[in-house]
Write a protein that holds these residues in place. Structure first.
Motif, mmCIF file in Angstrom:
data_model
loop_
_atom_site.group_PDB
_atom_site.id
_atom_site.type_symbol
_atom_site.label_atom_id
_atom_site.label_comp_id
_atom_site.label_asym_id
_atom_site.label_seq_id
_atom_site.Cartn_x
_atom_site.Cartn_y
_atom_site.Cartn_z
ATOM 1 N N CYS A 104 1.045 -1.153 -0.047
ATOM 2 C CA CYS A 104 -0.034 0.083 0.045
ATOM 3 C C CYS A 104 0.805 1.232 0.003
ATOM 4 O O CYS A 104 1.818 1.292 0.850
ATOM 5 C CB CYS A 104 -0.924 -0.229 1.141
ATOM 6 N N GLU A 105 0.820 2.151 -0.884
ATOM 7 C CA GLU A 105 1.565 3.255 -1.054
ATOM 8 C C GLU A 105 1.727 4.103 0.141
ATOM 9 O O GLU A 105 0.564 4.467 0.655
ATOM 10 C CB GLU A 105 1.146 4.167 -2.318
ATOM 11 N N ASP A 106 2.895 4.205 0.624
ATOM 12 C CA ASP A 106 3.180 5.318 1.754
ATOM 13 C C ASP A 106 2.501 4.729 3.102
ATOM 14 O O ASP A 106 2.694 5.237 4.007
ATOM 15 C CB ASP A 106 2.530 6.812 1.502
ATOM 16 N N GLU A 187 -5.325 4.351 2.306
ATOM 17 C CA GLU A 187 -6.783 4.434 1.894
ATOM 18 C C GLU A 187 -7.579 3.505 2.701
ATOM 19 O O GLU A 187 -7.196 2.418 3.500
ATOM 20 C CB GLU A 187 -6.862 4.056 0.613
ATOM 21 N N VAL A 188 -8.921 3.727 2.871
ATOM 22 C CA VAL A 188 -9.875 3.210 3.689
ATOM 23 C C VAL A 188 -11.089 2.708 2.707
ATOM 24 O O VAL A 188 -11.550 3.179 1.903
ATOM 25 C CB VAL A 188 -10.485 3.751 4.861
ATOM 26 N N CYS A 236 -5.680 -0.448 3.572
ATOM 27 C CA CYS A 236 -5.166 -1.243 2.650
ATOM 28 C C CYS A 236 -3.835 -1.896 2.894
ATOM 29 O O CYS A 236 -3.317 -2.691 2.392
ATOM 30 C CB CYS A 236 -4.604 -0.299 1.396
ATOM 31 N N CYS A 237 -3.606 -1.836 4.348
ATOM 32 C CA CYS A 237 -2.468 -2.668 4.739
ATOM 33 C C CYS A 237 -3.106 -3.764 5.500
ATOM 34 O O CYS A 237 -2.475 -4.727 6.116
ATOM 35 C CB CYS A 237 -1.737 -1.854 5.985
ATOM 36 N N GLY A 238 -4.663 -4.162 5.525
ATOM 37 C CA GLY A 238 -5.107 -5.385 6.094
ATOM 38 C C GLY A 238 -5.503 -5.126 7.660
ATOM 39 O O GLY A 238 -6.097 -5.992 7.878
#
Length: 245
Positions: A104-106, A187-188, A236-238
């Motif tokens: 996930c970007e950043d 992001e969510v 986006c990191c789970g």
């Protein structure tokens, strides 16, 4: 050199000349030629070979693997560590290359940092001796679930009243979006599933039916009764959080 002469050594002179074949690191040979002259002008030469070696191997302390929080993560080598190298004779060069794997970007990603230390004095291109390598793993992680606002209970009104005043017990439900949806790094998104709550216990049981929304995500013609809506909110990191309405 230690010298002897048939007429004594008091008036002997000793001089030398060097052929210095050491490399830039000070390693190699010195070929020294001694000239000894007695008081009568007779001379003798002696050759001497001096070998300069480096008995101490290169000392390298490699940087440890690093795990960083995604908030203000600094992955520069000045922050995550660099090799500490030492050698009293050699000429050393340090370099690195990065390979980045992004989930996930950043927000959450992994860097495989490959360090190389080159000993210019010992490097052999044929067999690779004098080249030292190390792999450092840098992880940027997000362990904080997203934040949101949702009610715990919703009460729906009836949609129609017929000409006799009797209510048609059918409603149309447009699910609310989570309010103040936010995450510390990435992001969510969210999803919603709805079930009937046949037992009225706010738990999904075997008797409860999974409902199917229309193309817009709304639920039509709901009969009077209890229902369960389960929101699943994830970044986006789970990181995942669920909310039951």
């Amino acid at each position: 050199p230690q010298c002897r002469d048939n007429c004594g050594t008091q008036m002997m002179t000793k001089t030398y000349q060097d052929d210095d074949r050491r490399n830039a690191c000070g390693i190699g040979e010195i070929y020294r030629t001694w000239t000894i002259t007695d008081m009568s002008g007779n001379t003798t030469t002696i050759d001497q070979k001096i070998t300069a070696i480096d008995p101490t191997p290169v000392q390298i302390t490699w940087p440890d693997d690093v795990e960083l929080d995604c908030v203000d993560a600094d992955t520069d080598p000045s922050a995550t560590g660099e090799p500490d190298v030492f050698d009293d004779c050699n000429q050393l060069a340090v370099s690195h290359t990065d390979e980045t794997f992004i989930q996930c970007e950043d927000a959450c990603y992994k860097i495989i940092r490959k360090w190389r230390v080159l000993d210019w004095c010992k490097y052999n291109e044929q067999n690779g001796s004098g080249l030292y390598e190390h792999q450092q793993v840098i992880k940027v992680i997000d362990t904080v679930p997203p934040s949101y606002e949702l009610p715990d209970t919703l009460k729906l009104g009836l949609s129609e009243v017929d000409s006799r005043g009797a209510q048609d017990c059918e409603v149309r439900f447009e699910p609310p979006e989570p309010g103040n949806l936010d995450d510390n790094c990435g992001e969510v998104n969210y999803s919603l599933v709805m079930y009937t709550d046949e037992n009225g216990n706010c738990e999904v049981d075997v008797d409860d039916e999974l409902l199917t929304p229309d193309s817009r995500g709304n639920y039509r013609d709901l009969a009077c009764g209890n229902y369960i809506g389960i929101y699943t909110i994830r970044d986006c990191c789970g990181n995942v959080v669920t909310h039951k309405v």
